[in-house]
Design an enzyme around this catalytic site. Structure first.
Site, PDB file in Angstrom:
ATOM      1  N   PHE A 240       7.076  -3.551  -9.827  1.00  0.00           N
ATOM      2  CA  PHE A 240       5.785  -3.532  -9.109  1.00  0.00           C
ATOM      3  C   PHE A 240       5.839  -4.382  -7.850  1.00  0.00           C
ATOM      4  O   PHE A 240       4.844  -4.989  -7.456  1.00  0.00           O
ATOM      5  CB  PHE A 240       4.643  -3.958 -10.052  1.00  0.00           C
ATOM      6  CG  PHE A 240       4.650  -3.202 -11.342  1.00  0.00           C
ATOM      7  CD1 PHE A 240       4.388  -1.833 -11.350  1.00  0.00           C
ATOM      8  CD2 PHE A 240       4.952  -3.822 -12.533  1.00  0.00           C
ATOM      9  CE1 PHE A 240       4.430  -1.114 -12.528  1.00  0.00           C
ATOM     10  CE2 PHE A 240       5.011  -3.101 -13.709  1.00  0.00           C
ATOM     11  CZ  PHE A 240       4.743  -1.741 -13.708  1.00  0.00           C
ATOM     12  N   ILE A 466      13.485   1.858 -12.062  1.00  0.00           N
ATOM     13  CA  ILE A 466      12.764   0.696 -12.618  1.00  0.00           C
ATOM     14  C   ILE A 466      11.716   1.140 -13.633  1.00  0.00           C
ATOM     15  O   ILE A 466      10.885   0.348 -14.048  1.00  0.00           O
ATOM     16  CB  ILE A 466      12.122  -0.150 -11.504  1.00  0.00           C
ATOM     17  CG1 ILE A 466      11.061   0.641 -10.715  1.00  0.00           C
ATOM     18  CG2 ILE A 466      13.189  -0.676 -10.563  1.00  0.00           C
ATOM     19  CD1 ILE A 466      10.213  -0.229  -9.799  1.00  0.00           C
ATOM     20  N   GLY A 467      11.760   2.415 -13.986  1.00  0.00           N
ATOM     21  CA  GLY A 467      10.831   2.932 -14.980  1.00  0.00           C
ATOM     22  C   GLY A 467      10.072   4.149 -14.503  1.00  0.00           C
ATOM     23  O   GLY A 467       9.379   4.812 -15.260  1.00  0.00           O
ATOM     24  N   ARG A 590       5.018  17.180  -1.815  1.00  0.00           N
ATOM     25  CA  ARG A 590       5.629  17.865  -2.953  1.00  0.00           C
ATOM     26  C   ARG A 590       5.818  16.903  -4.121  1.00  0.00           C
ATOM     27  O   ARG A 590       6.204  15.753  -3.925  1.00  0.00           O
ATOM     28  CB  ARG A 590       6.996  18.397  -2.508  1.00  0.00           C
ATOM     29  CG  ARG A 590       7.622  19.255  -3.548  1.00  0.00           C
ATOM     30  CD  ARG A 590       8.954  19.848  -3.104  1.00  0.00           C
ATOM     31  NE  ARG A 590       9.582  20.393  -4.276  1.00  0.00           N
ATOM     32  CZ  ARG A 590      10.885  20.382  -4.517  1.00  0.00           C
ATOM     33  NH1 ARG A 590      11.710  19.904  -3.613  1.00  0.00           N
ATOM     34  NH2 ARG A 590      11.354  20.875  -5.625  1.00  0.00           N
ATOM     35  N   GLY A 664       5.710  10.216  -1.840  1.00  0.00           N
ATOM     36  CA  GLY A 664       5.841   8.986  -2.622  1.00  0.00           C
ATOM     37  C   GLY A 664       4.547   8.694  -3.358  1.00  0.00           C
ATOM     38  O   GLY A 664       3.458   8.843  -2.811  1.00  0.00           O
ATOM     39  N   GLU A 667       2.450   3.886  -5.399  1.00  0.00           N
ATOM     40  CA  GLU A 667       1.395   2.911  -5.104  1.00  0.00           C
ATOM     41  C   GLU A 667       0.000   3.481  -4.938  1.00  0.00           C
ATOM     42  O   GLU A 667      -0.975   2.793  -5.195  1.00  0.00           O
ATOM     43  CB  GLU A 667       1.785   2.120  -3.845  1.00  0.00           C
ATOM     44  CG  GLU A 667       3.059   1.591  -4.114  1.00  0.00           C
ATOM     45  CD  GLU A 667       3.916   0.760  -3.259  1.00  0.00           C
ATOM     46  OE1 GLU A 667       4.923   1.370  -2.905  1.00  0.00           O
ATOM     47  OE2 GLU A 667       3.676  -0.407  -3.005  1.00  0.00           O
TER      48      GLU A 667
END
Lengths: 703, 155
Positions: A240, A466-467, A590, A664, A667
């Site tokens: 995070f 990272i997950g 996408r 992306g 966040e």
């Protein structure tokens, strides 16, 4: 140009591939940083300062050294000297200066974690203590204007004459909002296993969001060539933002291993993470919105005050969201910073946009009420034609579509705007909305791709999972680009000796890595094509680098958008807030894997809900400390805090982004959530809470 | 030092341990069961949940000496065969992201179903409140427990 076709439905999620590493993670086979087998390994544990400012005058390690199992006690007097880097927080045990409470002032190495901890408890540190200053205040006399805000934005921007435009506006809103210190708290604490080879090479199993940069920094700190540093990050238990750059754990582990001549494991305790690995700065934000009676913005001013440490200037880009989200002919954003005796703030999920959206999107809700307008309609009326500050066209901008689709699905149309009038037994019921946005960026990355005579393609790049599911999504991207089934693709990531790549951060991991893979696949297919498909015995290999296309200046403003709708129930007697419904509709370009994408968005929204209702680092003014420094005192959303959280997205085609076509999604889910909750709380109760989190004491007695 | 006998995932272990040694560190550092992670040190997060004589415990809040004479089941020994239904459900429902809370979450969920084989969504959310996840938003975890319940996941 972009066109919105339809919302993606649940069947897309069901059809998406499951995690390639899912089995390892449900069976306990996934290995994290301090779980890889290493011979003769010992443990380290830090001793941290108990004053917030001053100098260490004496460290008495005699009792610690006599503790059974203790091998060494490192202090600024005997620790290895480190080379220079940009990050002052990594200059560990290099001086007697104390810059904040909780800073590392010694490190104990023991045969076991128990002996290291017992030794750390036995170290006596004496200080020459100075008066500390740990409270953020907008009127602090040492407030200054930083050179830039992260990661490179101008500190202040101004267009037109916003003061005059505000002064003459028919409707004026002038309100100040605050957000507290917040902590990332990935479930895997920051952890490292360090070992030095006889040839002077350094091997590090480390929990980070991208080891290309970690290896470079470690090389600088320890005076090594980058190729002498090998960082392995096979599985990482979340980040995070707090693992985007090296943190003290890796430096301390390497120092300790150098000092004792044996491999060292160091897993920070959860309590250490409140001072040693960064946090989101508290913010004070003043919003001034001037509008016509029709709700059309004439002036938008967003002023921010925030903190950094005395070690380093970290200036969060809190008002940057107000530069692009709405149209207004006159506008200004400013950021001011003060250096306090506190740890250096750092990156936390949607740095800037998460706290900035709480202020802006709360203010927009207040403006809607002042104009007697529906908050969705207010946002639609202030939709800009082009990016308001740069004048560039948006590569795609579907905020209005997200608002409309969300409103339809949420049942917004029947909403009575009157606050504080809906009651269901003890519960006051209300709904709220907020916009979400996050920049769509790509960073240079390389990928090495090879095809063997058996037709199996091997993809190698220093990405990391990272997950988020990047291992799965990158396998899909490679398979698609090579026109092969996924079982013909081998992916290697999480190792600094692989081709350099972007970190998993800034919502640009997948777009950056995926672009390098798509480019590599094109080159590899061309190579195979030139040989008419004949692959030699030792295979064919290419290395693609996207630096050139990524650095080319785009003529477009590129951002992802979304809208979040929230229903709250507030106990009329106790002020307890529950969130029975939270819906997010996003437009993110996408989507590669609907299953992992949806989980990222829902996870981000849940962290936003947590930010709205629970998360608050409380400052101990007297001792310069955190009052709450464990997960008992620092609350994050648990199972029972969450009910119906749902995320969906509009099908969006945007050819101006990158080779993947994605924006992306790491966040954007947390952006706007807290405002949506606060707006719903206002609708339920009539109480406007401008300070996060929305605690019961901020509701009771104010209705 | 204290001599203890513990059966871990069906394997009988006999060790000399310090009285201060936590069960989670015993499992990880002495028995090699690193599939059980340490998340918080203060028994808040539940990442280290294992079964002690058939009941879930946070193994950072149990001393190794307290496990003397007991049977411990970790995530690595949960499956009787290839998969435990709960493991399969967690994978199928994507009830994980980084995976760090997953072993403890699965162990706690198995215990939940042994007490209540057909829990409602609310009972699952209440029952697993002691296990924190920072990634997923919990939604898929609840679905996985429901799926496992439908397939007899309490076993």
């Amino acid at each position: 140009m972009n066109d919105v076709v339809r919302p993606v439905m649940q069947d897309a999620v069901a059809a998406a591939p499951t995690r390639v590493d899912g089995r390892d993670k449900v069976t306990g086979r996934a290995r994290y940083a301090v779980e890889h087998p290493v011979e003769d390994v010992v443990w380290a544990w830090p001793v941290t300062s108990t004053v917030a400012k001053g100098r260490v005058t004496e460290i008495d390690a005699s009792e610690a050294n006599g503790t059974e199992g203790v091998i060494a006690v490192l202090t600024h007097a005997n620790a290895p000297r480190l080379g220079e880097t940009d990050d002052a927080e990594l200059q560990l045990l290099q001086s007697d200066r104390v810059a904040y409470r909780g800073q590392v002032c010694a490190l104990v190495v023991g045969e076991t974690v128990e002996s290291a901890r017992a030794g750390a408890d036995a170290v006596r540190v004496r200080y020459d203590e100075a008066e500390h200053d740990v409270v953020l205040d907008a009127r602090h006399p040492a407030m200054f204007t930083p050179e830039k805000v992260n990661p490179g934005f101008p500190t202040d921007t101004s267009i037109g004459d916003p003061d005059t435009a505000f002064a003459v506006a028919a409707v004026q809103l002038d309100a100040t909002y605050t957000t507290p210190t917040e902590h990332n708290h990935a479930m895997e604490p920051h952890a490292t296993t360090a070992s030095w080879g006889a040839d002077g090479t350094l091997t590090l199993y480390d929990s980070n969001q991208g080891s290309t940069g970690v290896a470079r920094v470690m090389a600088d700190l320890f005076g090594l060539q980058v190729r002498a540093v090998h960082v392995i990050s096979e599985h990482v238990g979340g980040g995070f933002g707090s693992k985007g750059t090296p943190r003290p754990n890796i430096v301390l582990a390497a120092m300790a291993a150098q000092a004792v001549g044996r491999p060292v494991r160091l897993a920070l305790g959860r309590q250490h993470m409140f001072s040693l690995v960064g946090y989101r700065t508290p913010t004070i934000q003043r919003l001034r919105l001037g509008a016509t009676t029709d709700g059309v913005l004439r002036s938008l001013v967003h002023d921010v005050w925030e903190q950094t440490s005395t070690l380093d200037d970290f200036a969060e880009q809190t008002a940057v969201i107000s530069r692009m989200l709405y149209a207004a002919p006159a506008r200004r954003t400013t950021h001011r910073l003060v250096r306090l005796d506190v740890p250096t703030p750092s990156w936390m999920r949607a740095p800037g946009e998460a706290p900035g959206s709480f202020a802006l999107e709360s203010a927009m809700d207040e403006l809607a009420a002042a104009c007697d307008l529906d908050p969705v309609e207010l946002r639609v009326r202030n939709e800009p034609d082009v990016d308001p500050e740069s004048g560039k066209p948006f590569s795609s901008r579907n905020l209005v579509a997200c608002l409309r689709e969300g409103a339809r699905r949420f049942g917004w149309e029947q909403r009575d705007p009157t606050p504080g009038v809906r009651r269901d037994g003890r519960w006051l019921v209300g709904t709220g909305v907020a916009s979400s946005t996050y920049p769509a960026r790509t960073a240079p990355s390389q990928a090495r791709m090879s095809i063997g005579s058996d037709g199996v393609v091997t993809v190698e790049l220093n990405a990391v999972d990272i997950g988020t599911g990047s291992r799965t999504a990158l396998t899909q991207i490679a398979a698609e680009a090579m026109d092969l089934p996924t079982d013909r693709v081998r992916l290697r990531i999480g190792d600094s000796t692989l081709p350099p790549a972007m970190i998993a951060g800034g919502s640009m991991g997948l777009t950056s890595w995926g672009s390098a893979i798509v480019k590599g696949a094109r080159q590899l297919r061309e190579l195979v094509g030139r040989r008419d498909g004949a692959i030699p015995e030792d295979g064919l290999e290419v290395t693609a680098d996207t630096a050139e296309e990524v650095r080319a200046v785009s003529g477009y403003a590129r951002h992802a958008f979304g809208a979040q709708f929230c229903e709250v129930r507030v106990d009329a007697d106790t002020g307890e807030v529950r969130v029975p419904r939270l819906l997010g509709v996003f437009a993110v370009g996408r989507v590669i894997n609907a299953r992992t994408a949806r989980s990222q968005l829902v996870g981000g929204m849940t962290m936003g809900l947590s930010m709205a209702l629970h998360e608050e680092g409380v400052v101990d003014v007297q001792h310069g400390d955190n009052v709450n420094h464990d997960l008992a005192g620092y609350h994050i959303a648990a199972h029972a805090d969450v009910a119906d959280v749902d995320a969906m997205w509009l099908e969006e085609h945007d050819e101006h982004l990158n080779l993947v076509g994605a924006k992306g999604i790491g966040e954007i889910g947390i952006v706007g959530t807290a405002a949506a909750v606060a707006n719903a709380v206002h609708h339920a109760t009539g109480v406007r809470v401008r300070d996060l989190p929305i605690r019961v004491d901020r509701l009771l007695g104010r209705g | 030092m204290v001599r203890i006998q513990v059966t871990v995932d069906g394997q009988r272990c006999e060790d000399e341990v310090e009285p201060r040694l936590l069960l989670v560190h015993y499992l990880r550092e002495r028995v090699g069961k690193v599939g059980t992670p340490v998340g918080c040190d203060t028994s808040n997060c539940g990442a280290c949940t294992v079964q002690l004589d058939g009941r879930s415990v946070k193994s950072c809040a149990v001393l190794a000496v307290q496990a003397d004479g007991s049977e411990v089941t970790t995530i690595e020994g949960l499956a009787n065969g290839e998969w435990h239904p709960m493991q399969k459900a967690f994978k199928e429902c994507h009830a994980l992201q980084c995976g760090y809370c997953t072993p403890g979450m699965i162990m706690a969920a198995v215990d939940l179903l042994s007490n209540n084989p057909n829990p409602s969504e609310e009972e699952i959310r209440d029952g697993l409140e002691g296990n924190l996840c920072r990634c997923t938003g919990y939604h898929n975890i609840v679905k996985a427990v429901q799926m496992a319940a439908a397939e007899g996941g309490a076993r």
